[in-house]
Design a protein around this motif. Structure first.
Motif, PDB file in Angstrom:
ATOM      1  N   ALA A 105      -6.378  10.204  -7.083  1.00 32.52           N
ATOM      2  CA  ALA A 105      -6.105   9.154  -8.074  1.00 32.52           C
ATOM      3  C   ALA A 105      -4.598   8.934  -8.119  1.00 32.52           C
ATOM      4  O   ALA A 105      -3.919   9.405  -9.027  1.00 32.52           O
ATOM      5  CB  ALA A 105      -6.656   9.529  -9.439  1.00 32.52           C
ATOM      6  N   ARG A 106      -4.097   8.218  -7.114  1.00 29.34           N
ATOM      7  CA  ARG A 106      -2.663   7.959  -7.017  1.00 29.34           C
ATOM      8  C   ARG A 106      -2.289   6.734  -7.853  1.00 29.34           C
ATOM      9  O   ARG A 106      -3.061   5.783  -7.981  1.00 29.34           O
ATOM     10  CB  ARG A 106      -2.249   7.751  -5.560  1.00 29.34           C
ATOM     11  CG  ARG A 106      -2.401   9.002  -4.715  1.00 29.34           C
ATOM     12  CD  ARG A 106      -1.922   8.750  -3.280  1.00 29.34           C
ATOM     13  NE  ARG A 106      -1.905   9.988  -2.503  1.00 29.34           N
ATOM     14  CZ  ARG A 106      -2.946  10.450  -1.823  1.00 29.34           C
ATOM     15  NH1 ARG A 106      -4.081   9.780  -1.826  1.00 29.34           N
ATOM     16  NH2 ARG A 106      -2.850  11.579  -1.145  1.00 29.34           N
ATOM     17  N   THR A 107      -1.088   6.751  -8.381  1.00 24.32           N
ATOM     18  CA  THR A 107      -0.600   5.638  -9.188  1.00 24.32           C
ATOM     19  C   THR A 107      -0.083   4.522  -8.280  1.00 24.32           C
ATOM     20  O   THR A 107       0.652   4.769  -7.330  1.00 24.32           O
ATOM     21  CB  THR A 107       0.528   6.101 -10.120  1.00 24.32           C
ATOM     22  OG1 THR A 107       0.030   7.126 -10.978  1.00 24.32           O
ATOM     23  CG2 THR A 107       1.039   4.941 -10.973  1.00 24.32           C
ATOM     24  N   THR A 108      -0.516   3.299  -8.558  1.00 23.00           N
ATOM     25  CA  THR A 108      -0.035   2.131  -7.824  1.00 23.00           C
ATOM     26  C   THR A 108       0.617   1.169  -8.804  1.00 23.00           C
ATOM     27  O   THR A 108       0.286   1.140  -9.993  1.00 23.00           O
ATOM     28  CB  THR A 108      -1.187   1.410  -7.096  1.00 23.00           C
ATOM     29  OG1 THR A 108      -2.138   0.946  -8.064  1.00 23.00           O
ATOM     30  CG2 THR A 108      -1.883   2.352  -6.123  1.00 23.00           C
ATOM     31  N   PHE A 109       1.560   0.373  -8.288  1.00 16.18           N
ATOM     32  CA  PHE A 109       2.292  -0.583  -9.118  1.00 16.18           C
ATOM     33  C   PHE A 109       2.059  -1.987  -8.569  1.00 16.18           C
ATOM     34  O   PHE A 109       2.339  -2.258  -7.395  1.00 16.18           O
ATOM     35  CB  PHE A 109       3.784  -0.254  -9.110  1.00 16.18           C
ATOM     36  CG  PHE A 109       4.105   1.108  -9.677  1.00 16.18           C
ATOM     37  CD1 PHE A 109       4.399   1.259 -11.030  1.00 16.18           C
ATOM     38  CD2 PHE A 109       4.097   2.236  -8.865  1.00 16.18           C
ATOM     39  CE1 PHE A 109       4.684   2.510 -11.548  1.00 16.18           C
ATOM     40  CE2 PHE A 109       4.386   3.497  -9.384  1.00 16.18           C
ATOM     41  CZ  PHE A 109       4.680   3.632 -10.730  1.00 16.18           C
ATOM     42  N   ARG A 110       1.548  -2.865  -9.403  1.00 12.92           N
ATOM     43  CA  ARG A 110       1.290  -4.241  -8.995  1.00 12.92           C
ATOM     44  C   ARG A 110       1.603  -5.179 -10.154  1.00 12.92           C
ATOM     45  O   ARG A 110       1.145  -4.944 -11.282  1.00 12.92           O
ATOM     46  CB  ARG A 110      -0.170  -4.439  -8.579  1.00 12.92           C
ATOM     47  CG  ARG A 110      -0.558  -3.719  -7.292  1.00 12.92           C
ATOM     48  CD  ARG A 110      -2.015  -3.986  -6.943  1.00 12.92           C
ATOM     49  NE  ARG A 110      -2.402  -3.313  -5.717  1.00 12.92           N
ATOM     50  CZ  ARG A 110      -3.633  -3.323  -5.233  1.00 12.92           C
ATOM     51  NH1 ARG A 110      -4.597  -3.986  -5.877  1.00 12.92           N
ATOM     52  NH2 ARG A 110      -3.917  -2.671  -4.115  1.00 12.92           N
ATOM     53  N   SER A 111       2.354  -6.220  -9.836  1.00 17.82           N
ATOM     54  CA  SER A 111       2.666  -7.275 -10.822  1.00 17.82           C
ATOM     55  C   SER A 111       3.201  -6.713 -12.128  1.00 17.82           C
ATOM     56  O   SER A 111       2.810  -7.128 -13.225  1.00 17.82           O
ATOM     57  CB  SER A 111       1.420  -8.126 -11.093  1.00 17.82           C
ATOM     58  OG  SER A 111       0.927  -8.696  -9.898  1.00 17.82           O
ATOM     59  N   GLY A 112       4.087  -5.729 -12.033  1.00 15.13           N
ATOM     60  CA  GLY A 112       4.726  -5.187 -13.215  1.00 15.13           C
ATOM     61  C   GLY A 112       3.891  -4.202 -14.004  1.00 15.13           C
ATOM     62  O   GLY A 112       4.329  -3.734 -15.064  1.00 15.13           O
ATOM     63  N   SER A 113       2.680  -3.881 -13.528  1.00 21.09           N
ATOM     64  CA  SER A 113       1.848  -2.906 -14.228  1.00 21.09           C
ATOM     65  C   SER A 113       1.468  -1.784 -13.263  1.00 21.09           C
ATOM     66  O   SER A 113       1.600  -1.923 -12.056  1.00 21.09           O
ATOM     67  CB  SER A 113       0.578  -3.570 -14.774  1.00 21.09           C
ATOM     68  OG  SER A 113      -0.202  -4.083 -13.717  1.00 21.09           O
ATOM     69  N   GLN A 114       1.008  -0.684 -13.820  1.00 19.16           N
ATOM     70  CA  GLN A 114       0.621   0.443 -12.992  1.00 19.16           C
ATOM     71  C   GLN A 114      -0.785   0.906 -13.355  1.00 19.16           C
ATOM     72  O   GLN A 114      -1.250   0.717 -14.478  1.00 19.16           O
ATOM     73  CB  GLN A 114       1.601   1.606 -13.146  1.00 19.16           C
ATOM     74  CG  GLN A 114       1.621   2.261 -14.527  1.00 19.16           C
ATOM     75  CD  GLN A 114       2.661   3.356 -14.624  1.00 19.16           C
ATOM     76  OE1 GLN A 114       3.859   3.080 -14.519  1.00 19.16           O
ATOM     77  NE2 GLN A 114       2.207   4.586 -14.821  1.00 19.16           N
TER      78      GLN A 114
END
Length: 325
Positions: free
Chosen positions: A300-309
């Motif tokens: 369950a890795r953290t991803t960042f997209r469009s200013g949110s994670q």
């Protein structure tokens, strides 16, 4: 569009129009009136990407026009001069003619057309040959071109049909495919594959194209391939009208709707379960990216997209449940 030139070419003394379009839009317009070599195998049910229903939808104008150049098309167009240069370098004794002018050859009676890539004269072959240029990745080469039993390079059927069609419309005595494989290392591998011109296949293709245009003229349509034509069907019927249709006599449709509704309800229930279990699993992981249970590996890795994670949850079976952590 430039005026069409007339020529007597090929088997049966076909009358061939040679159109030299002024630009890409004119070229697309010329192609629209015919079954072109690149999709001709569709009428035989042998095309990897185009079905008879999709071809019918395109040629009758029911499919939304998509004139944008795809990445694969862009790669092919940009690579054509490179492939020609490679052929000339590998085989300096061959005479290669490459105009790159989108010249379009069509049989107006049969409504079959083609845009040949290049022509070759070789000492080991009588007459002029048509050369169809293709490029592909190493993975696609292994999947679609390489015979797993003999390691021979065998072109997909739709490409062989394309080469034969181009040879027939241009009056060539033989045909070949020049394939460049772009390897994972970034190198280029050139393969020249001769394509036998099977007249029985050509005659069958001509018959099927005649049947296709007769079907179009009659207002009929081919049956969709429900494994492949779902997106095409929804595009064909993209516009709704304010009317009501009585379908009560269609028992098969009634059963399909029952299956659809049951699957929809089951999918909604499955999504609800997934939405409930996901935070439970992440809670057990805490801030750890990876966790191992007796039978599963969870990440369950953290991803960042469009200013949110967010954390993307993935699970797969452990390769060796008895291995130590």
């Amino acid at each position: 569009m430039a005026p069409a030139q007339q020529a007597r070419i090929g088997q049966g003394c076909m009358t061939i129009q040679i159109i030299r379009p002024a630009d890409r839009q004119a070229w697309l317009a010329a192609r629209q009136q015919d079954v072109t070599a690149s999709v001709a195998a569709a009428v035989l049910g042998a095309h990897l990407y185009t079905t008879p229903y999709a071809l019918w939808a395109e040629k009758t104008g029911r499919l939304s026009p998509d004139d944008e150049e795809t990445e694969a098309m862009e790669r092919g167009n940009l690579m054509e001069p490179v492939v020609v240069a490679m052929i000339r370098k590998r085989f300096p004794e061959w005479l290669v003619t490459y105009e790159n002018d989108r010249a379009y050859f069509r049989d107006p009676d049969r409504r079959i057309g083609a845009t040949p890539d290049a022509f070759i004269v070789r000492a080991d072959r009588a007459g002029t040959g048509n050369c169809q240029i293709k490029t592909c990745s190493e993975d696609a080469f292994k999947q679609f071109w390489l015979d797993p039993d003999t390691d021979e390079v065998v072109p997909p059927t739709w490409i062989a049909v394309q080469a034969i069609t181009e040879a027939q419309l241009t009056g060539c005595a033989w045909a070949c495919v020049a394939l460049v494989v772009i390897t994972w290392r970034g190198t280029f591998q050139l393969h020249i594959i001769d394509i036998p011109i099977h007249l029985r296949l050509w005659n069958r293709l001509v018959t099927k194209v005649d049947e296709f245009w007769a079907m179009v003229a009659s207002g009929e349509e081919p049956s969709p391939d429900w494994q492949r034509d779902g997106d095409v069907v929804t595009d064909v019927y993209r516009d709704s009208m304010p009317e009501r249709r009585d379908l009560s006599a269609d028992r098969e449709l009634d059963m399909l709707i029952h299956q659809y509704n049951r699957a929809r309800v089951e999918a909604a229930g499955a999504k609800a379960v997934v939405d409930q279990l996901r935070p439970h699993i992440i809670h057990s992981l805490g801030n750890a990216e990876i966790g191992l249970t007796a039978n599963w590996e969870v990440s369950a890795r953290t991803t960042f997209r469009s200013g949110s994670q967010s954390r993307v949850l993935r699970v797969k079976p452990r390769r060796d449940p008895n291995a130590s952590f």
